[in-house]
Design a protein around this motif. Structure first.
Motif, mmCIF file in Angstrom:
data_model
loop_
_atom_site.group_PDB
_atom_site.id
_atom_site.type_symbol
_atom_site.label_atom_id
_atom_site.label_comp_id
_atom_site.label_asym_id
_atom_site.label_seq_id
_atom_site.Cartn_x
_atom_site.Cartn_y
_atom_site.Cartn_z
ATOM 1 N N SER A 81 46.673 64.582 63.338
ATOM 2 C CA SER A 81 45.542 64.530 62.410
ATOM 3 C C SER A 81 44.952 63.130 62.335
ATOM 4 O O SER A 81 45.670 62.129 62.304
ATOM 5 N N HIS A 89 43.780 71.342 55.644
ATOM 6 C CA HIS A 89 44.380 70.052 55.333
ATOM 7 C C HIS A 89 45.843 70.215 54.931
ATOM 8 O O HIS A 89 46.712 69.444 55.371
ATOM 9 N N ASN A 96 43.089 66.365 65.923
ATOM 10 C CA ASN A 96 42.372 67.105 64.878
ATOM 11 C C ASN A 96 41.698 66.117 63.942
ATOM 12 O O ASN A 96 42.363 65.301 63.302
ATOM 13 N N SER A 131 47.370 58.789 57.570
ATOM 14 C CA SER A 131 47.232 60.234 57.713
ATOM 15 C C SER A 131 48.466 60.966 57.211
ATOM 16 O O SER A 131 49.597 60.580 57.524
#
Length: 447
Positions: free
Chosen positions: A319, A306, A214, A431
Motif C-alpha cells: 500500500s 483501506h 496499491n 503506511s
C-alpha cells in the motif's frame, strides 16, 4: 418512507432485546448487498445483470422499459503477462442523473485501446439517458473494433454515504474478473473527475513500477469519523427501494470490532489486480468479514478497501498512502472538496497528479486542460502513440495503430517525479501504521 436522518425509540434498550432483530436485519442487508454486487436481482429499468454489451433496444421513450440482448463472448483463460509487457488499466466511470455527457467526455479524455472501461449511470438517471450513452458506445467504430468499453445495463441505485456505493464498485470489479479481461490496475473515477495528463504518460510511468502496488490514501480511523461513521447503526434504503433516500441512522451505537483494525481515507483508488482478486474471490475470510461490517457503515468507500489491505499480511506492504488526485479543500477541510477552476490550473499541473476533482459541468478549465495538457480536440480522443496518423489532424485517433507504442510527454516527467516521492522509504513508512485497541479511550491508538 421518511427521509429524516434518524430513527428514535421511546423505550430503553437496556435489556438488549434489540440485538436479535439487529443482527437479523444485518444478515438480510448483507445478503441484499452481495446480490447487488454480483447482479443477482433485476431492477425495473434494467436488463440482464452482468451483460454490458448493448446490442438492441426497444421502447426508447422514458416511460417504457427497454430490453438488452446479450452478446456474450466466450470466456478465455487470462493470458500470463510477460515481464516486459506494458501495463493495462481498468477504469470505472460512475455518474448519476444528468452526467452522461460528462462521462462521455471523460471517457474520450482517458481512452486508450490497451485499457478496459466500465460506465455506470445509477438508477436515478432516466432510462433514456442510459440508452443514449450505450448507443454512443455501440455506434463508435473504434469501440466496436477494440471491444473494451462497456455500459452497465443493470443500473444500481447508489445512495450517498451508503454501502451501495462500494457495492457498485465491487460489481464492476467482479465483472472485469468474470469476463477474464486483461488489466493490471483498477482506477475508479466519477463524472466530476478529469485527467491532467495523457494515458501514454501514465502507462509509460507505470511500466517501470511493480504490478502489485496499491495506491490508496489511508490512515487509522479516529476523531469524529470514529464516532460518526464507525459506531452508528445505519440502514441504506438503496438496498431495498427503487428510489433514492438518505441513509437511516438509529439512536443506538455499536462497539468497535476487535478482529480487525479500522482505517479510513480517500474513496478514489488505484488498486492492483492481485489485491482485488483477493477481495472478490476471498481465499481468506478477512475480505468477507470486513465487507459484512461495512454493510452497516457510513461512507463505506472511504474505509472498506483501506481496512482490508491494512489488516492483510499479504498486501499490507503493497500500500502507498496516496489517491493520485489533485483535490482542493477548505481550511479546515470539510467533507466536500472545492470546485476547481482556471485559477487552480497551475497548482494542478505542478502537483504531478494524473487526475483532479472536482469540476463543475462545462467549466472553462476543462477546455484549458484539453488544449494545453492533453492536446485533445473537442469530441475527439486524447492523442497517443496508438493513433494512426491521418491527413486530418482532428481525426488522427479515429483508428487504431500499435497500442504498445507510447509517446510520453511533459506529463510523464511530472508523474515520474511524483512517483519518486511516493516510492521513497520516508513516504512509505507511514503506511498501515501498527495500532492497538485502547479499552479506556475506546479506540485504536498507534503503538
Amino acid at each position: 418512507m421518511r427521509k429524516n436522518g434518524s430513527l428514535h425509540s421511546g423505550r430503553s434498550f437496556t435489556d438488549r432485546r434489540w440485538l436479535l432483530p439487529f443482527f437479523a436485519s444485518l444478515l438480510v442487508s448483507f445478503t441484499l448487498f452481495m446480490a447487488t454486487i454480483f447482479g443477482l436481482f433485476s431492477s425495473q429499468n434494467s436488463g440482464d445483470s452482468l451483460s454490458l454489451d448493448v446490442v438492441t433496444f426497444t421502447g426508447l421513450d422514458d416511460s417504457e422499459l427497454y430490453s438488452v440482448e446479450l452478446d456474450r463472448k466466450k470466456t478465455v483463460e487470462q493470458p500470463v503477462a510477460l515481464g516486459n509487457e506494458a501495463p493495462r488499466i481498468a477504469y470505472l466511470i460512475t455518474g448519476t442523473k444528468g452526467d452522461s455527457q460528462r462521462m462521455r467526455r471523460t471517457l474520450q479524455a482517458i481512452y486508450h485501446p490497451r485499457n478496459q472501461y466500465i460506465l455506470h449511470l445509477d438508477l436515478e438517471a432516466p432510462p433514456r439517458e442510459r440508452i443514449d450513452l450505450a448507443m454512443y458506445v455501440k455506434s463508435d467504430p473504434l469501440f466496436s473494433e477494440v471491444e473494451n468499453v462497456r455500459v452497465i445495463a443493470k443500473a444500481n441505485l447508489v445512495t450517498y454515504k451508503g454501502p451501495t456505493m462500494i457495492a457498485c464498485t465491487l460489481h464492476a470489479i467482479a465483472t472485469l474478473l468474470k469476463e477474464s479481461l486483461r488489466w493490471d490496475w483498477f482506477i475508479n473515477l466519477s463524472a466530476s473527475d478529469y485527467p491532467l495528463m495523457r494515458q501514454d504518460d501514465i502507462l509509460h510511468v507505470l511500466s517501470s513500477l511493480p504490478r502489485n502496488l496499491n495506491f490508496i490514501e489511508h490512515s487509522p480511523i479516529a476523531g469524529w469519523k470514529l464516532t460518526q461513521r464507525a459506531r452508528p447503526i445505519v440502514v441504506d434504503p438503496g438496498l431495498y427501494l427503487s428510489k433514492k433516500f438518505d441513509v437511516l441512522v438509529t439512536s443506538e451505537r455499536r462497539e468497535l470490532p476487535t478482529p480487525f483494525k479500522l482505517y479510513t481515507g480517500s474513496a478514489w483508488v488505484m488498486l492492483s489486480r492481485t489485491f482485488l482478486e483477493y477481495c472478490i474471490w476471498g481465499w481468506e475470510n478477512l475480505p468477507r468479514i470486513v465487507l459484512m461490517y461495512y454493510v452497516n457503515f457510513i461512507s463505506s468507500p472511504e474505509g472498506y478497501f483501506h481496512t482490508v489491505i491494512c489488516n492483510s499480511d499479504e498486501f499490507r506492504n503493497t500500500s502507498i498512502s496516496h489517491d493520485l488526485h489533485y483535490i482542493s479543500w477548505d481550511n479546515p477541510p470539510k467533507q466536500h472538496p472545492l470546485y476547481l477552476s482556471t485559477k487552480d490550473f497551475n497548482k494542478m499541473v505542478k502537483s504531478g497528479m494524473p487526475f483532479a476533482r472536482k469540476f463543475a459541468k462545462g467549466d472553462p478549465v476543462l477546455d484549458k486542460i484539453d488544449r494545453e495538457l492533453l492536446g485533445r480536440s473537442k469530441g475527439e480522443f486524447t492523442p497517443g502513440g496508438w493513433c494512426n496518423q491521418g491527413s486530418d489532424e482532428a481525426e488522427r485517433c479515429s483508428s487504431r495503430g500499435d497500442d504498445s507504442k507510447f509517446l510520453p510527454g511533459p506529463g510523464a516527467e511530472r508523474l515520474q517525479q511524483l512517483m519518486k516521492k511516493l516510492m521513497s522509504e520516508e513516504f512509505r513508512n507511514g503506511s498501515c501504521s501498527s495500532l492497538q485497541y485502547d479499552q479506556t479511550k475506546r479506540g485504536w491508538i498507534t503503538s
